[in-house]
Structures are given as structure tokens and as C-alpha cells.
Design an enzyme around this catalytic site. Structure first.
Site, PDB file in Angstrom:
ATOM      1  N   GLY A 557      -2.626  -2.552  -6.183  1.00 20.56           N
ATOM      2  CA  GLY A 557      -2.853  -2.898  -4.801  1.00 20.56           C
ATOM      3  C   GLY A 557      -3.437  -1.745  -4.027  1.00 20.56           C
ATOM      4  O   GLY A 557      -3.717  -0.676  -4.583  1.00 20.56           O
ATOM      5  N   ASP A 673       4.238  -8.899   6.855  1.00 17.85           N
ATOM      6  CA  ASP A 673       3.287  -9.055   5.733  1.00 17.85           C
ATOM      7  C   ASP A 673       3.829 -10.045   4.706  1.00 17.85           C
ATOM      8  O   ASP A 673       3.790  -9.806   3.499  1.00 17.85           O
ATOM      9  CB  ASP A 673       3.010  -7.708   5.077  1.00 17.85           C
ATOM     10  CG  ASP A 673       1.741  -7.729   4.217  1.00 17.85           C
ATOM     11  OD1 ASP A 673       0.917  -8.644   4.420  1.00 17.85           O
ATOM     12  OD2 ASP A 673       1.580  -6.863   3.342  1.00 17.85           O
TER      13      ASP A 673
END
Length: 867
Positions: A557, A673
Site C-alpha cells: 500500500g 478510512d
């Protein structure tokens, strides 16, 4: 291998009948019963307790489908099974405690049971016999041994997987399954050849996954010359093992072998009884060494062959060498003193014709100054044409022995375990030679005088060149040492300062500015101490992840990478390693450590500790076997695992986790998130919310906050947050609504495309809702058996959560109540983000600067800096 083994229950025992032998088998057939029923019947009729055994068939018993013979240690089971998609039945042995069907031996592999039920019993002559059904007199399979007829004749399944027939009062072994291998070699089972009788113990592959009959491939000894083990396809060599002396592959097992005038054999044993290993030849001709892994519930190969082109027998023909190490060039080359027999074929990469000696007519290799050229680190040629010509000879003595015989084409002098050396000579074609870096043995090939002189000149040239290179290397080495010494001195100063910083990173007593600036510290007060978490040494994490091996990598990521690891105590962990160029800085790192360590809930991922050493910033979590929700939900092959019950359970788990963050925890947490890639699944598919690097804390009185830095993932952010930077608990409710609709539909919010490309997933669902066709969005992989009312209710709740006005959205306590009850629901208002637009362009004109950084399992994290 699919299919079933035999219908049985694990708490059932097989009770042998103690009835006089003169009665028929039909009248005295043993039965399967539960332990309670068995004891009741025995106490009722005999008034005594009889110990029964799961691993024995007595002479008066019939063994039919539904019966199961289990070894005393529960290692192996024996019974009827049907392989793959076949309806035929076979008698076989398999691993009992292995969750996947793993057949290791088949009795009637070429004569299946095709009737309603096969019957196995010990006949009056002391043989184990299998019939298709009771009416047929011709057996499908029999042990076919002679012996005494006695009531004490029994069949027993041993913990080694060996089925033995015992005769007489002394329990003499009259027959054993280990003498008749099928496709699998178990520990203690021999692969052998008796030179006097010609009796072989060989492995033969199945015809296919559905048919255990004798296939095309077999593993057995080739007794010619120095014995070797081959895989044959029919009668043609397919693969050849490295010639003796053999080397072990690991410390997991050891092996024994013997070659003498009477017999030759090979078998292996496992050093650790808890490890399950099998050796087999499959229907494609691969010789596999497999180990069972309970953690993954699957067999994994730790050695298999043929693996490379050079593994196939005689890939390059006679007098050649195959080298698989360089993929950029042709793997075949001729041995010293030889050249291609058909050069044009070699240009077309066909070396099957092999090589022939150079100057075949003009020179001789017998008594004309010939010699030998060394070929390093090779798999020795086929030893069918080789022989041992001396023991404890020096290399020169071995060479002289080969020179005396004009038929000797090569030799090798091999030291065995530091005790003795054996001189081996080849008398004929040198076939199937290959580079083999694991074999530290050298082959000496016979060449003529011209080739010997040319090789000597080439060696001298490289020797002189090597001396020049050596001198230059020494000078460069000293310069390198001086340079590294200077660099080490400079880094040492920096390291001392860095260690001091790391020690004070979470120390509020010393007034660390880093801790005081964390979001958690600002909420709890400057006198609060850091959470009680474990600080791992960098060396511990490096060892656990095998130095961050790519094989252990779970994902990538914008923050860095996630690796699977295993601590020295066997505990599995997930290591989140922040990269130096990560979008998450020290603020987010500390925020996640301080925050998640104070949160305890079954639907939140558990933080085990952190590591801040050597410039590394790492978070250590519990390892969750099934990774993230998106790996199932958006994968066409894996999404079928998620039936409706599983999906609804995941929705409820996520809702309870968010409710805990918003209401039930000591701190009111806004995650900011939430998305499918941040929902992890444990081995029971329970959801756990992760990644709290962007989370913010609210006081109990605080309702909303505004930020100049908007972080999150496009498609999951609420409109008021994405446009104005305002966030609250209703921002997380919006994200939950998107996740709910993704779970129901199996479609990705960011990757949704229909005929009308302007519609997002939310817009498409809203359109179907208005047309009362909303159930069309339900994922087709769920099937047609899901509850329609419950699916409709979930979609309606999802639309309520994504309404454009934050005030209209329910709280998470309302969501949990609506999911758990059947109360009437309000009608949703128009949601936000119905139509696709060019977000990056339009928003930048109205709002200002747009920043983008990579996010794990998502395209981007979009950050707007408002003006």
C-alpha cells in the site's frame, strides 16, 4: 482429489463378533454402533465389558461399505472410497487425521467394485478376499497367500499405514500391504529389487484422479551397472535420480539404502513424528515429496521433479551436458573433446542427436598421449555403463586405472562421508549429464592429445589473467575497507543520536514532544502514559519474516508493505512496515499505536506491539488467515464462498465494531478510512476493522470537526467531508453504507460500470430502488435461496446511510437495531454522488489543490487542501 471416502462417524466403533465359526457369515456379521449402544448390548447379553479395537478385522467378520478400520494412533484409516467423480468403489488406506482425502494405497486398483456393495472378509483358507457382492464367488482381489486356518487369523492396520494379515497363535505376518505399493511411498516402506527372485517393490501412478488403476509412470530401480532410481514412462526412462552417493534434502528425514549381490532397496524415516510426509508419483509423471500443513489444510511440495528441462532424461543426447542455470542461452553443450553430431539441428535447438568425438578419424584416445579434462559440479552420467574399480584410491590412481582400459570414457573419484573414496569408471556412452551445483563432485572426461593441449593453453591463459585480477582485487579491497571505515565512523555518531530519540519516542515523563503532539495524548492529557504494548527488537521481526522475504508478503500500500511472520514461540503475526516514502508519517504511526492499543473489541484487529529501531517503523498485529474482505468479495472465483448468511454476519460484525468506536469505547473514534480492504477476516470469517492511522478522537460533547487535510479513499468519503473537510460519526456511517451495498452486490464502488457509465454503484442502486427493482443488485453468486425480505432491508439501510444530508443518516446504534429487528424503516432520501463526474478536475477548480497517494488495495487516497 474429490469424492468421498466412506460414510462413518468419528464416535463409532467396530465390534468383532464372538460367535462359533460354523455359522454363516451372513448370520454373524459385525456391526457399527455408538460406544454407548455397544456397551449396553455387551452388558445385556454377556454381563461383561469387552474391549473393542478399531484396527483389527477378525476371521468371522464381514467388512463392507460404511465400516472403517482405524490404526491405534489414528494415523491411518482403511475402508471403501470412490475417487474424484467416479462411482466405482475401491478398498484403500488414507491419512486419517488429514482433512483432505489422501489415498496412499489401493487394494483393487484395477478391479473396482461396481455392484451395490463390496464385501471384504477372511476366507476359511486364511486369505483376505474382496467380493463384488455376496452372490458372486469370483473374488475381485485377494491376498493369495498360503497359511494355517485358525480362528485367530486377523487383519490389522498399523500406525505406519501398513495393513498386515496375521496368522496363527503367534500372529505370524503372512502378508503386508507394504509389499505391494501403489503410487505412494510411506516412511518405512521400501522401494526395492531382489536380484535373485526378480521381485520388485515399485511405485506406479494412477491413470487419472478418477481412476487409481495402473498408469503410465512408475518409479523403480535400474540394476545395470551402478544401481539408480528411475521414473519410467512405460518402458522409456523419463527421469533419473542423481547417482549414488545420494544427498539428503533437509533435516526433516533420513534414509537408508543398500546395494549388494542379492538385493537393493531404499526407504526413508521421519525424524519428527508430528510431521506428515509422503512420496508419490502422479499421473503426469512427477515424483513429489509432499508435506501436510495443518495451518493451511493442504499438501505442499517441498521437492518435485522433473522441474526443469534438464531434468528430463537425455535431454541433450549422448556425450553432452545440460545446464539449466542460464535462461538466455541454449541449455545443451558438448562435453570436452566432443562436438554436435548434427550442427544444423543444434541451431534449431534440437540436441537429441547428442555429440560425437572431434577428429574421430585422425586421432585416437588410446595410447596416443590422451588425458582427461575436468568438468566441475555435475550430476554424473547414467551409471548403467559404469562400475566401481577401486576403493580408497587417489585421483591419479583412479585416472591410471581408467587409462589402462581403452573403453573407459570418463572417471570420478568420490569421497564418501569422509571415510573412504571410490573410483568410478564409465565404459560406454556418457548419457544424461547435467550441471548440478548441489553436487560438489567432478567428472573427468577422456580426450585426445590435441584437445588436452588446447585445454592446457586455455587454462594457463586464465591462470595468468587470474593473477592480474587477484592483485587488482586486493588493492580495491583495501580501498573499500578504508572507505567503509570512514562511513562507519560517521554513521556511529548518527546512530547514537537516533537510539536516544527512539528511546524517548513514547516517554511522556521526559517531556517527549512527539508523544505530546499525538492526537491521543491531546485527548487524554499530557500526564497520561503510553499504552502497555510490547516493543519488538528489529532482529526478532527480521527473523520472523525471513528478512522480509517476498514469499511472506501479504500486500502493498501507500504506507508500505504487510508481511506474514512467525515468532520463535510459533505465534503467527502480520507486520505492517512503513516505507520511508509513505504517505503515513510519524504522526499517523503514533496515532495508530496509541489509539488501537486502547481499543478492545472482537470486531477490531488486535495490536500486539510495535518496532521502532534502525530507522524502521513497524506495527505488529495478530495474523488473520483470510486477509481482507475485498480479496473474497471482488474475486470472481472466491466470492462464492460468501453465501448470504456469511455476508449478513460480516455486515453485522462491521456494524458492531463501528458502534463500539462511536459509542461504547472510552474514546469516541472517527475512523475516516472505512473500506473493504480495511476489513480483515479471521479463520471463522469474523470481520475485524483495521488501519487506524487516519482516525480522530472526539470528546463526548463534540459533534463535528473540520480539517484542512482531507484523507480517505474515493468512493467511500461522505460529500461534506470530501468537499468541505467536515467530518463526524455520520462520515463513518456513509462509508459503512457503501461497504454494505458492496457486500450485497459484490461490486466495487470505485470500479462499477454499467451501460450508463455516468452512474456510480450508489446511483445505480438508487435508480433500481426508485423503479422497485432493487433486488436485481444482489450478487448472483449468492444463489437464489437468500431471504428476499432481509436482502431488501439491507439495501434500504445502505441507502439510508448514504443519504446526501448527514442529518438524515442514522447513527450506528440505529443501524444495528434496524439490522437486528424487523421494525418499519423510513424511506431513504436521494443519496450523494449519484452521477460520475471528473472529480479530479472539477473539484480542483472549485476547491483548490489536489494531492494523491497510493493506498493499499485501492487506486488512490485523495487529499484536498481547502482554501
Amino acid at each position: 482429489m474429490n469424492g468421498h471416502l466412506a460414510t462413518h462417524q468419528p464416535n463409532m466403533v467396530q465390534v468383532p463378533c464372538k460367535i462359533p465359526r460354523k455359522n454363516s457369515v451372513q448370520n454373524h456379521h459385525c456391526f457399527m454402533a455408538s460406544k454407548k449402544q455397544c456397551l449396553k448390548r455387551l452388558l445385556l447379553f454377556f454381563h461383561i465389558t469387552i474391549a473393542t479395537s478399531l484396527d483389527i478385522i477378525s476371521i468371522n467378520q464381514n467388512f463392507t461399505e460404511g465400516h472403517l478400520l482405524v490404526s491405534k494412533g489414528n494415523n491411518f484409516a482403511f475402508g471403501f472410497f470412490s475417487p474424484g467423480n467416479s462411482t466405482n468403489k475401491y478398498l484403500g488406506i488414507w491419512f486419517h487425521e488429514v482433512s483432505k482425502p489422501s489415498i496412499v494405497w489401493v487394494a483393487n486398483r484395477n478391479n473396482p467394485v461396481t455392484g451395490s456393495s463390496g464385501i471384504l472378509s477372511i476366507n476359511p483358507y486364511g486369505n483376505l478376499v474382496l467380493y463384488n457382492d455376496p452372490t458372486q464367488k469370483v473374488p475381485l482381489w485377494s491376498t493369495n497367500v498360503s497359511g494355517e486356518v485358525t480362528e485367530s487369523c486377523v487383519v490389522q492396520l498399523l500406525d505406519s499405514g501398513n495393513l498386515v494379515l496375521l496368522q496363527g497363535r503367534n500372529k505370524r505376518w503372512a502378508w503386508q500391504s507394504f509389499d505391494y505399493p501403489t503410487d505412494t511411498l510411506l516412511p518405512g516402506m521400501r522401494l526395492s529389487l531382489n536380484r535373485k527372485t526378480g521381485r520388485e517393490h515399485i511405485l506406479t501412478s494412477w491413470r487419472s484422479e478418477d481412476d487409481p488403476g495402473n498408469g503410465d509412470y512408475s518409479i523403480k530401480f535400474n540394476p545395470r551397472g551402478i544401481p539408480q532410481i528411475f521414473v519410467y514412462k512405460g518402458s522409456r526412462p523419463h527421469w533419473r535420480a542423481s547417482p549414488w552417493p545420494w544427498r539428503t534434502f533437509s533435516d526433516v528425514y533420513n534414509y537408508s539404502y543398500e546395494f549388494n549381490q542379492e538385493e537393493m532397496y531404499f526407504f526413508y524415516n521421519i525424524k519428527d513424528a508430528s510431521i506428515i510426509i509422503k512420496v508419490m508419483v502422479d499421473d503426469s509423471g512427477f515424483n513429489k515429496w509432499l508435506r501436510w500443513h495443518n495451518s493451511d489444510s493442504q499438501w505442499k511440495e517441498f521437492w518435485t521433479t522433473p522441474k526443469y528441462r534438464c531434468d528430463f532424461y537425455a535431454q541433450c543426447g549422448p556425450y553432452s551436458k545440460c545446464d539449466p542455470s542460464n535462461p538466455d542461452r541454449y541449455e545443451c553443450s558438448c562435453l570436452p573433446g566432443y562436438e554436435p553430431r548434427y550442427p544444423k539441428d543444434w541451431y534449431l535447438r534440437d540436441a537429441s542427436g547428442g555429440c560425437v568425438r572431434k577428429r574421430l578419424e585422425s586421432s585416437s584416445v588410446c595410447g596416443h598421449g590422451e588425458g582427461f579434462v575436468r568438468v566441475d559440479y555435475v550430476k554424473f552420467p547414467d551409471t548403467s555403463t559404469a562400475a566401481f574399480v577401486g576403493v580408497n584410491m587417489s585421483r591419479m590412481e583412479c585416472e591410471e586405472e581408467c587409462l589402462r582400459n581403452c573403453s573407459c570414457s570418463a572417471y570420478a573419484n568420490v569421497e564418501i562421508a569422509g571415510k573412504e573414496s571410490r573410483c568410478t569408471a564409465w565404459y560406454g556412452e556418457l548419457m544424461d549429464t547435467a550441471d548440478h551445483m548441489d553436487n560438489k563432485y567432478n567428472l573427468y572426461v577422456r580426450v585426445d592429445a590435441i584437445e588436452l593441449a588446447a585445454n592446457a593453453r586455455e587454462s594457463n591463459f586464465f591462470l595468468r589473467k587470474g593473477l592480474d585480477v587477484l592483485v587488482l582485487s586486493i588493492v580495491l579491497a583495501w580501498l573499500t575497507i578504508l572507505l567503509f571505515g570512514y562511513m562507519w565512523h560517521r554513521r556511529k555518531k548518527k546512530r547514537v543520536a537516533k537510539i536516544k530519540w527512539e528511546r524517548e519516542l513514547f516517554d511522556p515523563i521526559k517531556g517527549s514532544v512527539y508523544y505530546k503532539n499525538t492526537l491521543v495524548a491531546r485527548e487524554l492529557g499530557r500526564n497520561s502514559h503510553p499504552p502497555d504494548i510490547e516493543f519488538f527488537n528489529l532482529s526478532t521481526i527480521v527473523a520472523a519474516t525471513n528478512n522480509f522475504s517476498p514469499a511472506n508478503k501479504l500486500g502493498q500500500g501507500g504506507f508500505g508493505s504487510v508481511y506474514k511472520g512467525e515468532l520463535s514461540n510459533g505465534q503467527e503475526i502480520a507486520v505492517k512496515r512503513l516505507s520511508k516514502c509513505s504517505g503515513q508519517g510519524i504522526e499517523e504511526f503514533k496515532n495508530e499505536v496509541m489509539l488501537i492499543a486502547k481499543l478492545q473489541h472482537r470486531n477490531l484487529v488486535k495490536l500486539l506491539g510495535c518496532c521502532i529501531q534502525g530507522g524502521e517503523q513497524m506495527l505488529i498485529y495478530e495474523y488473520l488467515l483470510n486477509k481482507s474482505l475485498d480479496t473474497f468479495l471482488f474475486d470472481q472465483t472466491r466470492k462464492s464462498v460468501l453465501d448470504w448468511r456469511e455476508r449478513f454476519s460480516i455486515i453485522m460484525g462491521i456494524a458492531r465494531g463501528i458502534l463500539y468506536l462511536h459509542q461504547d469505547s472510552r474514546l469516541r473514534i472517527i475512523h475516516r478510512d472505512l473500506k473493504c480492504s480495511n476489513i480483515l477476516l479471521d479463520e471463522d470469517m469474523n470481520p475485524k476493522i483495521s488501519d487506524f492511522g487516519m482516525a480522530r478522537i472526539f470528546t463526548t460533547e463534540q459533534i463535528q470537526e473540520k480539517t484542512n487535510r482531507v484523507v480517505g479513499t474515493y468512493g467511500y468519503m461522505s460529500p461534506e467531508y470530501a468537499v468541505f473537510g467536515k467530518f463526524s460519526i455520520k462520515s463513518d456511517v456513509f462509508s459503512f453504507g457503501v461497504i454494505l451495498l458492496e457486500i450485497v452486490s459484490g461490486k466495487k464502488s470505485n470500479g462499477f460500470y454499467q451501460e450508463d457509465s455516468s452512474l456510480s454503484l450508489i446511483g445505480h442502486v438508487w435508480k433500481l430502488w426508485k423503479e422497485e427493482r432493487v433486488l436485481e443488485i444482489v450478487d448472483s453468486s449468492v444463489g437464489g435461496s437468500y431471504p428476499l425480505q432481509e436482502a431488501w432491508r439491507c439495501i434500504q439501510i445502505g441507502l439510508l446511510c448514504v443519504q446526501e444530508n448527514a442529518v438524515d443518516r442514522p447513527t450506528m446504534s440505529d443501524v444495528v437495531m434496524m439490522l437486528s429487528s424487523e421494525t418499519a424503516l423510513p424511506s431513504p432520501e436521494q443519496p450523494a454522488f449519484i452521477f460520475r463526474t471528473s472529480c479530479s478536475s472539477s473539484l480542483s477548480l472549485e476547491i483548490g489543490e489536489v494531492e494523491a497517494s497510493s493506498s493499499m488495495n485501492e487506486v488512490t487516497i485523495v487529499s484536498f487542501v481547502t482554501r
